[in-house]
Design a protein around this motif. Structure first.
Motif, PDB file in Angstrom:
ATOM      1  N   ASN A 146     -12.876  20.694 -19.254  1.00  0.00           N
ATOM      2  CA  ASN A 146     -14.059  19.833 -19.301  1.00  0.00           C
ATOM      3  C   ASN A 146     -13.750  18.579 -20.107  1.00  0.00           C
ATOM      4  O   ASN A 146     -14.101  18.472 -21.273  1.00  0.00           O
ATOM      5  N   ARG A 147     -13.096  17.628 -19.454  1.00  0.00           N
ATOM      6  CA  ARG A 147     -12.699  16.366 -20.070  1.00  0.00           C
ATOM      7  C   ARG A 147     -13.287  15.201 -19.273  1.00  0.00           C
ATOM      8  O   ARG A 147     -13.564  15.319 -18.077  1.00  0.00           O
ATOM      9  N   ALA A 148     -13.481  14.082 -19.933  1.00  0.00           N
ATOM     10  CA  ALA A 148     -13.952  12.881 -19.241  1.00  0.00           C
ATOM     11  C   ALA A 148     -12.940  12.493 -18.165  1.00  0.00           C
ATOM     12  O   ALA A 148     -11.741  12.436 -18.437  1.00  0.00           O
ATOM     13  N   PRO A 149     -13.399  12.224 -16.913  1.00  0.00           N
ATOM     14  CA  PRO A 149     -12.468  11.974 -15.815  1.00  0.00           C
ATOM     15  C   PRO A 149     -12.052  10.524 -15.644  1.00  0.00           C
ATOM     16  O   PRO A 149     -11.281  10.196 -14.738  1.00  0.00           O
ATOM     17  N   GLY A 150     -12.558   9.623 -16.494  1.00  0.00           N
ATOM     18  CA  GLY A 150     -12.183   8.229 -16.343  1.00  0.00           C
ATOM     19  C   GLY A 150     -12.571   7.657 -14.997  1.00  0.00           C
ATOM     20  O   GLY A 150     -13.575   8.057 -14.387  1.00  0.00           O
ATOM     21  N   SER A 151     -11.773   6.740 -14.508  1.00  0.00           N
ATOM     22  CA  SER A 151     -12.146   5.992 -13.305  1.00  0.00           C
ATOM     23  C   SER A 151     -12.107   6.785 -12.004  1.00  0.00           C
ATOM     24  O   SER A 151     -12.516   6.268 -10.966  1.00  0.00           O
ATOM     25  N   THR A 152     -11.638   8.028 -12.023  1.00  0.00           N
ATOM     26  CA  THR A 152     -11.775   8.831 -10.802  1.00  0.00           C
ATOM     27  C   THR A 152     -13.262   9.043 -10.493  1.00  0.00           C
ATOM     28  O   THR A 152     -13.634   9.274  -9.348  1.00  0.00           O
TER      29      THR A 152
ATOM     30  N   ILE B  44     -19.893  12.582 -19.441  1.00  0.00           N
ATOM     31  CA  ILE B  44     -19.407  13.215 -18.208  1.00  0.00           C
ATOM     32  C   ILE B  44     -18.155  14.040 -18.494  1.00  0.00           C
ATOM     33  O   ILE B  44     -17.261  13.600 -19.216  1.00  0.00           O
ATOM     34  N   THR B  45     -18.108  15.247 -17.924  1.00  0.00           N
ATOM     35  CA  THR B  45     -16.902  16.069 -18.037  1.00  0.00           C
ATOM     36  C   THR B  45     -16.543  16.642 -16.666  1.00  0.00           C
ATOM     37  O   THR B  45     -17.423  16.967 -15.867  1.00  0.00           O
ATOM     38  N   MET B  46     -15.266  16.756 -16.416  1.00  0.00           N
ATOM     39  CA  MET B  46     -14.743  17.275 -15.142  1.00  0.00           C
ATOM     40  C   MET B  46     -13.448  18.037 -15.413  1.00  0.00           C
ATOM     41  O   MET B  46     -12.893  17.999 -16.506  1.00  0.00           O
ATOM     42  N   ASN B  47     -12.947  18.686 -14.375  1.00  0.00           N
ATOM     43  CA  ASN B  47     -11.606  19.260 -14.385  1.00  0.00           C
ATOM     44  C   ASN B  47     -10.973  18.942 -13.029  1.00  0.00           C
ATOM     45  O   ASN B  47     -11.649  18.434 -12.128  1.00  0.00           O
ATOM     46  N   PRO B  48      -9.676  19.184 -12.860  1.00  0.00           N
ATOM     47  CA  PRO B  48      -9.040  18.860 -11.587  1.00  0.00           C
ATOM     48  C   PRO B  48      -9.701  19.500 -10.365  1.00  0.00           C
ATOM     49  O   PRO B  48      -9.742  18.891  -9.295  1.00  0.00           O
ATOM     50  N   LEU B  49     -10.236  20.713 -10.501  1.00  0.00           N
ATOM     51  CA  LEU B  49     -10.949  21.326  -9.376  1.00  0.00           C
ATOM     52  C   LEU B  49     -12.129  20.468  -8.960  1.00  0.00           C
ATOM     53  O   LEU B  49     -12.322  20.196  -7.765  1.00  0.00           O
TER      54      LEU B  49
ATOM     55  N   THR C 218     -15.335  26.152 -13.948  1.00  0.00           N
ATOM     56  CA  THR C 218     -16.363  25.419 -14.678  1.00  0.00           C
ATOM     57  C   THR C 218     -16.834  24.245 -13.837  1.00  0.00           C
ATOM     58  O   THR C 218     -16.018  23.478 -13.314  1.00  0.00           O
ATOM     59  N   ASP C 219     -18.143  24.097 -13.727  1.00  0.00           N
ATOM     60  CA  ASP C 219     -18.709  22.981 -12.975  1.00  0.00           C
ATOM     61  C   ASP C 219     -18.575  21.683 -13.749  1.00  0.00           C
ATOM     62  O   ASP C 219     -18.584  21.676 -14.985  1.00  0.00           O
ATOM     63  N   GLY C 220     -18.483  20.587 -13.022  1.00  0.00           N
ATOM     64  CA  GLY C 220     -18.520  19.280 -13.651  1.00  0.00           C
ATOM     65  C   GLY C 220     -19.910  19.018 -14.221  1.00  0.00           C
ATOM     66  O   GLY C 220     -20.898  19.644 -13.832  1.00  0.00           O
ATOM     67  N   ARG C 221     -19.973  18.099 -15.138  1.00  0.00           N
ATOM     68  CA  ARG C 221     -21.243  17.786 -15.807  1.00  0.00           C
ATOM     69  C   ARG C 221     -21.488  16.283 -15.750  1.00  0.00           C
ATOM     70  O   ARG C 221     -20.681  15.496 -16.259  1.00  0.00           O
ATOM     71  N   VAL C 222     -22.616  15.892 -15.134  1.00  0.00           N
ATOM     72  CA  VAL C 222     -23.008  14.481 -15.044  1.00  0.00           C
ATOM     73  C   VAL C 222     -24.462  14.385 -15.494  1.00  0.00           C
ATOM     74  O   VAL C 222     -25.389  14.344 -14.676  1.00  0.00           O
ATOM     75  N   PRO C 223     -24.708  14.358 -16.783  1.00  0.00           N
ATOM     76  CA  PRO C 223     -26.085  14.327 -17.268  1.00  0.00           C
ATOM     77  C   PRO C 223     -26.731  12.953 -17.102  1.00  0.00           C
ATOM     78  O   PRO C 223     -26.039  11.936 -17.004  1.00  0.00           O
TER      79      PRO C 223
END
Length: 544
Positions: free
Chosen positions: A297-303, A418-423, A396-401
């Motif tokens: 669960n890390r910030a995905p930056g410009s992706t 915002i947090t995401m993972n490669p999945l 883990t689901d991505g998070r976009v509050p």
């Protein structure tokens, strides 16, 4: 199995060796000559003191602990640590629950207050004995209240793979082994695909009892109650009868993923099939063993700009072929946002701004959105982010509050909360590729009848076409061009660099598609997205 035989380890001995000479030989159970757990019957009582522990005292304490452990005397060993209860339980469990019937513990050469050592053990269960050999280490510190040199207790002293509140256990496991195969029937093993070890353990725990087979006997690491780690097998004592479990993984793509992440520390990648959501590969290369590919669960930056672009395109605020204001900086919510090295693109289209990853071109249209929840809605309603995916293993689901002010602007470029993972990011690319969200799946839902997530709406065809064209442009002549140069056929990509508080270098993110494969990678502290994560994704896409 005959339960009466499980504890029959009387007469097994632990030996502690120093310089090739035994300084303790003890019967593990039932030896009338037991000297009470001290080395050769000589008690070691280190002097009280203050300040750092000296090397001489550290070595004496370490050897005394190893001697007590070798004697099978959990209490004596525990008294030489700074966590008596935990150490006594672990040392006792080494004999009583891990069924270690014999061990030779050989101290190595100390490095300051750290003592390395080798354990050459034998595990005996139901009359079957198998060797268990490994290296470990311990460190001696000053006791906070006693002032004495004490072993700084860590579960990894007993075995290097043990984490907090985890235990060694031997016996008949709850679930039979499974023979996991890929989509084409090729067997997937942890020896051949190391990243899959936690995946295979989870599949066994979830589906082993549903697919037949017989359990056999093993030595394993029992995870902490309520923890996120999976049960891990260390040693097979009696082969069970495995059942076959088909996954959606692709052995060829998995092999490429394993090799690609091995080039970078703290690297993770996931590949999915856009046409059906099947997960083709999961790979991690991390010292901590954490499955960041599926549960990070890390910030995905410009992706994240893929989702932001879809939202802006859907609302008619931008168009791929229309000008987009890409200035050196943009101010929103009292905060100034910059482009990398403060570049600007006078007169550029939105497609070019996307391809060159212009932050300000994504922040300036916020005023026209007029809905703080717009990005969150787009992520959930179109891309399926936050719908509690049930892939077949833990994910883990991505998070976009919802965000306002400067946090809203940061979210548009993949920062903030915002947090995401490669999945998650691979799935976002897969959705952009086809215009339809298909929840990622590792195994068929028919195995357990789990519910698959679906979205409220699909992407408008016009939005999808523009989004894919912009990703193609990014791969052809934008920030993803260098990394994607080796990928043939129809392809698209997007780079990302995510700033992390306190980190010396940003996280490297990259996502792309090639044919009917979408992949995303993340390298913690890897820098620019095209530098580290980009080559990983390119290697995976080239294996399709």
């Amino acid at each position: 199995m005959n339960g009466a035989a499980k504890g029959a380890i009387v007469g097994g001995v632990f030996l502690a060796m120093a310089g090739g000479t035994a300084y303790g030989v003890y019967a593990l159970v039932g030896d009338a000559g037991d000297s009470g757990g001290t080395a050769g019957g000589t008690s070691v009582q280190a002097a009280k003191g203050s300040g750092p522990v000296g090397e001489k005292d550290a070595a004496a304490t370490a050897k005394a602990f190893l001697a007590a452990w070798a004697a099978g005397d959990g209490r004596a060993a525990a008294e030489l640590t700074n966590n008596v209860a935990a150490a006594e339980s672990a040392v006792g469990g080494f004999r009583n629950t891990a069924y270690v019937s014999k061990a030779v513990i050989t101290p190595g050469t100390p490095a300051g207050t750290t003592m390395p050592f080798k354990v050459a053990a034998e595990v005996t269960y139901e009359g079957v004995t198998k060797p268990l050999v490994y290296d470990s280490k311990l460190t001696v510190v000053r006791g906070l209240t006693s002032g004495r040199p004490l072993v700084d207790w860590q579960p990894s002293i007993i075995h290097p793979q043990l984490g907090q509140n985890e235990t060694l256990r031997a016996g008949e496991p709850a679930n039979p082994p499974v023979k996991a195969v890929d989509r084409n029937g090729e067997e997937l093993t942890a020896e051949k695909y190391p990243s899959l070890r936690p995946v295979l353990d989870q599949l066994r725990a979830t589906y082993g009892s549903k697919t037949g087979g017989a359990p056999g006997a093993e030595l394993w690491i029992e995870p902490a109650a309520g923890g996120s780690s999976a049960r891990r097998t260390l040693l097979t004592l009696v082969e069970g009868r495995p059942s076959t479990l088909k996954t959606y993984l692709d052995a060829t793509v998995q092999a490429a993923a394993e090799q690609a992440v091995a080039r970078y520390p703290q690297a993770s990648v996931v590949a999915v099939k856009p046409s059906n959501g099947h997960i083709l590969a999961i790979a991690n290369h991390r010292a901590d063993g954490y499955d960041a590919a599926m549960t990070g669960n890390r910030a995905p930056g410009s992706t994240m700009k893929i989702v932001t672009a879809a939202m802006l395109l859907n609302r008619g605020l931008v168009a791929a072929d229309k000008p987009a204001e890409c200035t050196k900086e943009a101010v929103w919510g009292g905060r100034t946002f910059h482009n990398l090295k403060n570049f600007e693109l006078p007169g550029a289209t939105f497609a070019t701004s996307f391809a060159k990853s212009c932050n300000t071109a994504f922040i300036k249209p916020i005023d026209g959105v007029r809905d703080d929840a717009a990005l969150s809605k787009e992520a959930k309603e179109v891309f399926g982010i936050g719908l509690d995916w049930k892939t077949g293993i833990k994910s883990t689901d991505g998070r976009v509050p919802t965000a306002t002010g400067a946090e809203e602007a940061a979210a548009y470029i993949g920062q903030g909360q915002i947090t995401m993972n490669p999945l998650n990011v691979a799935s976002i690319t897969a959705t952009a590729r086809t215009g339809v969200f298909r929840q990622p799946l590792l195994v068929s839902p028919d195995l357990d009848g789990r519910t698959i997530a679906t979205t409220e709406r699909r992407m408008k065809p016009g939005v999808q076409q523009q989004l894919v064209s912009m990703m193609r442009l990014t791969a052809a002549g934008g920030t993803a061009a260098e990394a994607m140069a080796s990928v043939g056929g129809d392809k698209g990509g997007k780079t990302g660099s995510a700033e992390v508080d306190g980190a010396g270098s940003p996280d490297s993110w990259f996502t792309g598609f090639g044919g009917d494969v979408a992949a995303a990678a993340m390298v913690e502290g890897g820098g620019h997205g095209g530098d580290a994560a980009g080559p990983i994704v390119a290697a995976v896409l080239s294996a399709r």
